[in-house]
Write an enzyme that holds these catalytic residues in place. Sequence first.
Site, PDB file in Angstrom:
ATOM      1  N   ILE A  73      -7.674  -1.014 -11.070  1.00  0.00           N
ATOM      2  CA  ILE A  73      -9.055  -0.601 -10.825  1.00  0.00           C
ATOM      3  C   ILE A  73      -9.540  -1.110  -9.470  1.00  0.00           C
ATOM      4  O   ILE A  73      -9.227  -2.226  -9.052  1.00  0.00           O
ATOM      5  CB  ILE A  73      -9.997  -1.096 -11.944  1.00  0.00           C
ATOM      6  CG1 ILE A  73      -9.931  -2.608 -12.115  1.00  0.00           C
ATOM      7  CG2 ILE A  73      -9.669  -0.400 -13.251  1.00  0.00           C
ATOM      8  CD1 ILE A  73     -10.893  -3.156 -13.170  1.00  0.00           C
ATOM      9  N   SER A  94       0.632  -9.821 -14.336  1.00  0.00           N
ATOM     10  CA  SER A  94       0.631  -8.436 -14.821  1.00  0.00           C
ATOM     11  C   SER A  94       2.001  -7.788 -14.633  1.00  0.00           C
ATOM     12  O   SER A  94       2.442  -7.000 -15.477  1.00  0.00           O
ATOM     13  CB  SER A  94      -0.451  -7.617 -14.118  1.00  0.00           C
ATOM     14  OG  SER A  94      -0.267  -7.598 -12.720  1.00  0.00           O
ATOM     15  N   CYS A  98     -13.678 -12.584  -7.963  1.00  0.00           N
ATOM     16  CA  CYS A  98     -12.958 -11.681  -7.071  1.00  0.00           C
ATOM     17  C   CYS A  98     -13.844 -11.057  -6.008  1.00  0.00           C
ATOM     18  O   CYS A  98     -13.384 -10.745  -4.915  1.00  0.00           O
ATOM     19  CB  CYS A  98     -12.269 -10.590  -7.889  1.00  0.00           C
ATOM     20  SG  CYS A  98     -13.422  -9.507  -8.799  1.00  0.00           S
ATOM     21  N   VAL A 149       1.981 -11.853 -10.298  1.00  0.00           N
ATOM     22  CA  VAL A 149       3.120 -12.197 -11.147  1.00  0.00           C
ATOM     23  C   VAL A 149       2.812 -11.993 -12.629  1.00  0.00           C
ATOM     24  O   VAL A 149       3.685 -11.574 -13.399  1.00  0.00           O
ATOM     25  CB  VAL A 149       3.579 -13.650 -10.881  1.00  0.00           C
ATOM     26  CG1 VAL A 149       2.476 -14.657 -11.223  1.00  0.00           C
ATOM     27  CG2 VAL A 149       4.858 -13.960 -11.630  1.00  0.00           C
ATOM     28  N   MET A 191      -2.760  -3.618 -13.958  1.00  0.00           N
ATOM     29  CA  MET A 191      -1.910  -4.107 -12.869  1.00  0.00           C
ATOM     30  C   MET A 191      -2.739  -4.577 -11.681  1.00  0.00           C
ATOM     31  O   MET A 191      -3.565  -3.837 -11.157  1.00  0.00           O
ATOM     32  CB  MET A 191      -0.962  -3.003 -12.399  1.00  0.00           C
ATOM     33  CG  MET A 191      -0.046  -2.452 -13.474  1.00  0.00           C
ATOM     34  SD  MET A 191       1.273  -3.588 -13.926  1.00  0.00           S
ATOM     35  CE  MET A 191       2.253  -3.605 -12.429  1.00  0.00           C
ATOM     36  N   SER A 192      -2.496  -5.811 -11.257  1.00  0.00           N
ATOM     37  CA  SER A 192      -3.087  -6.307 -10.013  1.00  0.00           C
ATOM     38  C   SER A 192      -2.033  -6.432  -8.929  1.00  0.00           C
ATOM     39  O   SER A 192      -2.358  -6.573  -7.750  1.00  0.00           O
ATOM     40  CB  SER A 192      -3.720  -7.684 -10.253  1.00  0.00           C
ATOM     41  OG  SER A 192      -2.713  -8.635 -10.546  1.00  0.00           O
ATOM     42  N   CYS A 201     -17.080  -9.185 -17.176  1.00  0.00           N
ATOM     43  CA  CYS A 201     -16.084  -8.223 -16.708  1.00  0.00           C
ATOM     44  C   CYS A 201     -15.071  -7.905 -17.801  1.00  0.00           C
ATOM     45  O   CYS A 201     -14.699  -6.743 -17.998  1.00  0.00           O
ATOM     46  CB  CYS A 201     -15.369  -8.766 -15.476  1.00  0.00           C
ATOM     47  SG  CYS A 201     -14.106  -7.656 -14.805  1.00  0.00           S
TER      48      CYS A 201
END
Length: 360
Positions: free
Chosen positions: A37, A18, A191, A16, A12-13, A93
């Site tokens: 995370i 996730s 990011c 929309v 989950m970020s 990543c």
Amino acid sequence: MKVKRMKVAVGMSGGVDSSTAAALLQENGHEVIGVTIVTHEGGLAETAALEAAEQLRIPLHVLDFRTVFKQEVIDSFAESYYRGETPNPCVLCNRKIKFGELLKQSRRLGADYLATGHYVRKMVDETSGRWLIQTGLDAKKDQSYVLYSLSQEQIAHALFPLGDYTKEQVRDLARNRKLTAADSSESQEICFIPDNNYAEYIRTAMGKDSEPGDFTDFSGRIIGRHRGLIHYTVGQRKGLGVTFGKPMFVASIDPVGNRVILGEGNDLYTDVLWATDLNWIALERLSGPLKVQAKIRYKANPAAAVLYPENNLVRVQFETPQRAVTPGQSVVFYDGPTVLGGGVIVSDKCGIRQDLLKAE
């Protein structure tokens, strides 16, 4: 047909993608938990993820990955630039963090699968029994390029609920469910570098700059001075700091001689590259020449090529010359929509970078 109920962890970020992925899995009858995370100082604030989880009425586990993210992604990214490469940290990543450490933690939380909002599709080859990754339905959002390095075990425990949707359809799904993330903005490409000033970030993160050196042409003639290798990438035109009376581009970077080699636009093209650190998804290994479509960077169009195995490398021979082949970037191989595999580019216009080759 009744779907077997599973426990699924959704990365989950708060965005929309996730949020919608979690909602779709819920509606299919699965037990859903959220996992988010923290990867770097000043990075992902869990506020948006918490809001999304509360709206969906699912538990959210916030995991501090700052140490492992620095070791596996940030340090690797910076060191690669010092070697005159241009890395893609999203590839690393996904392999090491999302489908590495996060998948492990999700399994420890009892989840059968880790789901993400990637726009890709997953299926199994009925003949070979191998798990496959295919391009997403939305060609503009397809993210198969950054997942080529996943292992069979990682793919087996991954779910991609959005692969059969376009981005606009996903937003409509979110709006219909009144999700607060429905109109959230797109996430940035890297990011941990919010202003896209890579050189400044690398200097700060590593506590050192790279040494100035010479701009040269292909013959070795000195034509100016550069500020340090971390300021340049193959194909770059702007920000050279020197004028030449005509457009000049970075054609090659030589870290051994601390040189940046410049050329004109036509000098950037080559019809061959070499790659190492190979990972195969649709096949166990490359045993002979193979016709493919190859992408030399995330936003590149696939180009017809033939692969040739050469010891621990693969030589990629293109039908038509490609612009700005860049060491450190990934080359990903496709058969139609199916990802065959890929590797890290270790050559440019001037041929193989010997300093990037690993001993067998």
